[in-house]
Design an enzyme around this catalytic site. Sequence first.
Site, short mmCIF file in Angstrom:
data_model
loop_
_atom_site.label_atom_id
_atom_site.label_comp_id
_atom_site.label_asym_id
_atom_site.label_seq_id
_atom_site.Cartn_x
_atom_site.Cartn_y
_atom_site.Cartn_z
N CYS A 1 -7.71 -5.03 -1.32
CA CYS A 1 -6.91 -6.13 -1.89
C CYS A 1 -5.51 -5.54 -2.04
O CYS A 1 -5.11 -5.12 -3.11
CB CYS A 1 -7.48 -6.55 -3.24
N ALA A 2 -4.79 -5.48 -0.95
CA ALA A 2 -3.67 -4.54 -0.84
C ALA A 2 -2.31 -5.10 -1.24
O ALA A 2 -1.41 -4.34 -1.59
CB ALA A 2 -3.60 -4.01 0.57
N ALA A 3 -2.12 -6.41 -1.13
CA ALA A 3 -0.77 -6.95 -1.31
C ALA A 3 -0.33 -6.89 -2.78
O ALA A 3 -1.16 -7.09 -3.67
CB ALA A 3 -0.75 -8.41 -0.84
N PRO A 4 0.93 -6.59 -3.05
CA PRO A 4 2.06 -6.39 -2.13
C PRO A 4 2.19 -4.97 -1.57
O PRO A 4 3.21 -4.66 -0.96
CB PRO A 4 3.26 -6.72 -3.02
N GLY A 5 1.19 -4.13 -1.77
CA GLY A 5 1.21 -2.84 -1.08
C GLY A 5 1.69 -1.68 -1.92
O GLY A 5 1.99 -0.61 -1.37
N LYS B 1 0.02 0.25 -4.03
CA LYS B 1 -0.91 1.40 -3.95
C LYS B 1 -1.09 1.85 -2.50
O LYS B 1 -1.32 3.02 -2.24
CB LYS B 1 -2.24 1.05 -4.61
N ASP C 1 -5.71 -8.20 2.84
CA ASP C 1 -5.53 -9.11 1.70
C ASP C 1 -5.84 -10.52 2.20
O ASP C 1 -5.60 -10.86 3.36
CB ASP C 1 -4.09 -9.06 1.15
N ASP D 1 -8.80 -2.76 -5.48
CA ASP D 1 -7.90 -3.13 -6.59
C ASP D 1 -8.13 -4.63 -6.79
O ASP D 1 -7.41 -5.46 -6.24
CB ASP D 1 -6.46 -2.82 -6.17
N CYS E 1 -6.19 -4.41 -13.38
CA CYS E 1 -5.20 -4.35 -14.45
C CYS E 1 -5.67 -5.30 -15.56
O CYS E 1 -4.88 -6.04 -16.14
CB CYS E 1 -3.80 -4.68 -13.95
C1 LIG Z 1 -4.22 -6.78 -8.12
S1 LIG Z 1 -3.57 -7.52 -6.69
C2 LIG Z 1 -3.41 -6.14 -5.63
C3 LIG Z 1 -2.23 -5.26 -5.91
C4 LIG Z 1 -2.04 -4.20 -4.83
N1 LIG Z 1 -3.22 -3.39 -4.65
C5 LIG Z 1 -0.87 -3.28 -5.14
O1 LIG Z 1 -1.06 -2.18 -5.65
O2 LIG Z 1 0.28 -3.67 -4.85
C6 LIG Z 1 -4.99 -8.30 -6.06
C7 LIG Z 1 -4.84 -8.84 -4.64
O3 LIG Z 1 -6.14 -9.31 -4.25
C8 LIG Z 1 -5.93 -10.33 -3.30
N2 LIG Z 1 -7.22 -11.02 -3.16
C9 LIG Z 1 -7.79 -11.93 -3.97
N3 LIG Z 1 -9.00 -12.29 -3.52
C10 LIG Z 1 -9.21 -11.58 -2.38
C11 LIG Z 1 -10.27 -11.51 -1.44
N4 LIG Z 1 -11.37 -12.26 -1.59
N5 LIG Z 1 -10.14 -10.70 -0.39
C12 LIG Z 1 -9.03 -9.93 -0.22
N6 LIG Z 1 -7.99 -9.97 -1.08
C13 LIG Z 1 -8.09 -10.77 -2.15
C14 LIG Z 1 -4.80 -11.13 -3.88
O4 LIG Z 1 -4.15 -11.89 -2.89
C15 LIG Z 1 -3.92 -10.01 -4.46
O5 LIG Z 1 -2.90 -9.68 -3.54
#
Ligand SMILES: C[S@@+](CC[C@H](N)C(=O)[O-])C[C@H]1O[C@@H](n2cnc3c(N)ncnc32)[C@H](O)[C@@H]1O
Length: 436
Positions: free
Chosen positions: A252-256, A258, A275, A320, A373
């Site tokens: 779940c990488a966005a916005p990247g 980590k 993501d 994440d 978080c």
């Molecule tokens: C906590 S944020 C991630 C923050 C990111 N790891 C960072 O450090 O910048 C959670 C992310 O999970 C994504 N997300 C939600 N459900 C998801 C799914 N089923 N599969 C993949 N990504 C998902 C969201 O779009 C969001 O970008």
Amino acid sequence: MSRLRTLKPRAQAALIVAAVLGRGRSLSAELDAYQGLERPLVQNLTFGVMRTLGGLQSVLDGLLQKPLKAKDLDIRCLLLLGLYQLFGMRVPDHAAIGETAEAARDLGKTWAVGLVNGLLRNAQRGREKWQQQFEQAQASRSHPEWLVRRLQTAWPESYRDIIAANDAHPPFWIRINRRRTSREAYAQTLEPADIVAREGQHAPDALRLEQPLAVDRLPGFSDGLVSVQDAAAQLAATLLAPGKSERILDACAAPGGKTGHLLEICSDCKLLALDSAADRLVRIKQNLTRLGLTAQIRQGDASRPQDWWDRQPFDHILLDAPCSATGVIRRHPDIRWLRKNQDIDALTNTQAAILRALWPLLRPGGRLLYATCSILPEENHLQLAKFLDETGDAIERPLPGTWGRAMPVGRQILPGEDDMDGFYYACLSKSDTHPS
Ligand SMILES: C[S@@+](CC[C@H](N)C(=O)[O-])C[C@H]1O[C@@H](n2cnc3c(N)ncnc32)[C@H](O)[C@@H]1O
């Protein structure tokens, strides 16, 4: 949003607050869409209103003689902004009242200029009484009741501190890019600009600046020397600590944030940044480009690997997980009003589905780091305890460090502890002796 560019800051701020309260939009997303010159003032006003909404609503309801129509939410928000300037910000009264009233004209509602002016003048005349009401209501209503109940149940000893931390201004943390510089060297480059920085206690790449700064004032920011990231979020990459050439899934990488740190630690790792939100993938790309790093970036639902997995096992997975974000309310004060009690069950179901779906993708002996978080046990240690119970080849691995507190599974940081955001981490490894 284009209309916002031509409006004066108070009118702009009123529309942004109305978008959050009326349409459930995220405050940061609305502010990001507004790039006008007055952004610092608009940001101060809108963040302040979100942080003190409980107190402001109480004063406004006391002063309004009859409720405004639903279609005049922008005027209600303008009134909240005016009251915030009087009671939360201490802007000189003539600006708080005169310019806020004039903003009604800017919003195309000339009829409301007199109403805003009159109500704010009444607030000013009864300042002592209304200031007291603001402070009392803010003390008891700064979070919605359902959230207070959950926090009190989860953290009976600490929930008051959590609420106070959520209402405070967050510290400004940066992460130095260890491939390009060191904390000591970077801190020295800040000295000539009188920027005071302290090293983070738990995250080895973290510096906390005494004052927040616009990123373009951070030396080397555009060249990827440094990123803005809370110290708690910086723990992820160092806890996963990938080795040379390993294959990593950042699920779940966005916005990247980590993703970038993982690659700074291990630039030759083969990292898939996934993501589900297609429109957020571009942010991963921008962040990695600035840092001079590369990853495979793709859109996909982490709970449906059959749609995107190439059947090559991963050495490590960072999950994440999407969560309530109750650990970062001080950074996103609107979260407390946007989240609803029923969202928590939906989020825990999504987290469980993603965990279950990703586990088979990990090679035996590999590690999965689960992060949120959130500070709600349902999303954190209770979620992981359930997963460990039902997954024969999952073993909890101890997390190094003295940060946060040990939970029955994993470790939890509460907001404000060691100046960090509220975060949860648990590390699982896959045994190579038991079948899944
Ligand atoms: C906590 S944020 C991630 C923050 C990111 N790891 C960072 O450090 O910048 C959670 C992310 O999970 C994504 N997300 C939600 N459900 C998801 C799914 N089923 N599969 C993949 N990504 C998902 C969201 O779009 C969001 O970008």
